[in-house]
Every structure is written in C-alpha cells, then in structure tokens.
Scaffold this motif. Structure first.
Motif: not given
Length: 295
Positions: A53, A56, A115, A118-119, A121-122, A225
C-alpha cells in the motif's frame, strides 16, 4: 585454489552489495513487525500488504495528484498509518486478550482482502515509478562495481530510520511508557497515560514503517499487488531469527541476512532462496527465543 577463491569473491562483490540493499528492506519490514509484536503482542500478517500500500499510495500521489517522491516519503506512511489506526480501532483492539492465533488469522485475511482489492483495481502487471532526479544520473563508482545512487540512498535511509526508531523506543520517555505498558498497562494508565491511544499510535507507527519501506521499494521493484506477499515470509523468518519483538535484533538480523543471502548467491546460488529458512531452523533449535530475544 586461493586465486580462484579470490577471483570468485571479486566477481561476487556486486551480489553482496545488492544483498545489503535487500537487507535494508528486510530490516525496515522486520522492524515494523517487531514494534507491533513487541508492544501490542499481535502478529501482523498484513504487514506485506501495508508495504505494498505504501508503494501504491506513492504511485497514486505522483500520477493522480502530481506529488513527487520526496513528499510521498512522508505522506505515504502517514496515509497508510491512518488506515492502520482504523484497522486497530475497529478490529485488532478486540483481540488483545485472545490467543495470538486470532490476530494472525485476522491479519492474514486482511492481507488477502487488501491484495485482492488492489489486484482488481490495478491488475497484476507492475506499474513503473521513477526515482527522483536528484538520485538519478551516473552511478557511484565503488571500485569493484557501479552502484546506482538510488540503491545507496535506500541503504542509508533504512539505516537512518532504524536508528531513529531504536532511539525513540530505548532512549526517550515515550519509549519508556511503551515498554512499561507492555508489562503493566493498568499501572501506566494510573499515572495518567492514555494507554489505548498509545497502543493505537504504536500500531500506526509500525504500519507507517512498512509504508516507508514500500515507497523506498517503488523505484526498484515494479509497483504491483504481489510485491508484499513475496517478501513477508522471508521477513517473518528474519524476525524469528532476531527474536520476536526485539528492535535491535530486527535491524541487525535484517541487514546481516541480506549479506548472507548475497554471499550465498556467489558461492552456492542454488541455496540463495532457502538459506534464510535454514538459518531460522538452526536458530530455533539452538535458541528458540531468537538471537536477540528474551525467553
């Protein structure tokens, strides 16, 4: 034979220096884990996700807000630390009187959730994050190799942050309160210290250390992530070897095992990914409390 050994060492010196860079991340991450476990008695398995985080948040500050590396080095730990406050207040604070296993399971679940978010989203591919211009340019000539300025900065920053954390906990009144609260929280509270707030801020500080390491790692590793999950198992081994809750042990063991890993890549590359776990097994057999831990 001696000439061959010296030649092998000369060829392997770059790997040893890079091992020191890896050791800087081991030291910072294990330091945050040691602070949280030593003061809160919670095994924070979400530490790797909080490290991710931090990286990111630095990437978002740069690409969404236009805030560069140096401010992100301060803002990212504060933002992720505030998230840590929320987690501690709503979830972790309910587990202090329960067995360690409950905290481990909760933070493991949190790590998977963070995790996964974020995976989704990104994506899983890495996002680039350039080092600051001041640390770019030609690398530093060490005689036996050229070391990028940014990697040298990582080692210096990790050493500085580790020393500052140790000084706060061991040499200041705040640190004395923290150490006393781990032994007898009711007595410390009787002296007018707000122990629950201090515990919350301690967790936030440990999370902030993970985020600080994440910002340092962003220009070296791609921001993705999985960057925390690939490190956290090794970092837990470092903490166990140094001694659970030992601040000095985390720092010394982190840098030391980074160097050992670098040396192993020179002399026996096949064992470089397992040498830390072999050392952990030996230490646990000989000294279960760790090298710097107390029984």
């Amino acid at each position: 034979m001696l000439e061959e050994l010296l030649f092998q060492i000369e060829l392997g010196l770059p790997q040893i220096v890079l091992g020191l860079v890896n050791g800087a991340f081991y030291a910072l991450l294990s330091l945050g884990l040691a602070v949280i476990f030593g003061m809160l008695n919670v095994i924070n398995f979400a530490h790797g996700a909080q490290f991710m985080m931090g990286a990111f948040v630095a990437w978002m500050l740069l690409n969404w807000v236009g805030i560069g590396y140096w401010p992100a080095l301060v803002l990212s730990p504060l933002i992720v630390g505030a998230f840590g406050v929320l987690i501690e207040k709503t979830m972790i604070s309910r587990l202090y009187k329960l067995d360690h296993l409950y905290g481990l399971l909760l933070t493991f679940g949190l790590a998977l959730i963070i995790e996964g978010i974020f995976r989704n989203q990104f994506g899983s591919s890495g996002l680039p994050y350039a080092p600051p211009e001041a640390l770019g340019g030609p690398p530093v000539d060490l005689g036996f190799m050229f070391l990028p300025k940014y990697r040298l900065w990582v080692v210096v920053a990790a050493l500085g942050m580790s020393l500052a954390t140790w000084l706060v906990i061991e040499k200041t009144r705040l640190g004395a309160y923290l150490r006393a609260a781990t032994e007898n929280a009711a007595l410390v509270q009787a002296f007018g210290v707000n122990v629950p707030r201090m515990v919350t801020l301690t967790y936030a500080a440990g999370v902030g250390l993970a985020a600080f390491a994440g910002v340092l790692a962003a220009p070296i590793y791609s921001v993705n992530p999985q960057m925390g999950s690939s490190l956290i198992i090794v970092v837990f081994a470092v903490v166990v070897i140094g001694g659970m809750g030992s601040i000095l042990g985390s720092v010394v063991t982190g840098f030391g095992l980074g160097l050992v890993e670098g040396l192993t890549k020179v002399f026996y590359p096949e064992a470089s990914s397992t040498v830390i776990f072999v050392i952990m097994a030996i230490v646990l057999l000989a000294r279960p409390a760790g090298l710097f831990g107390r029984a």
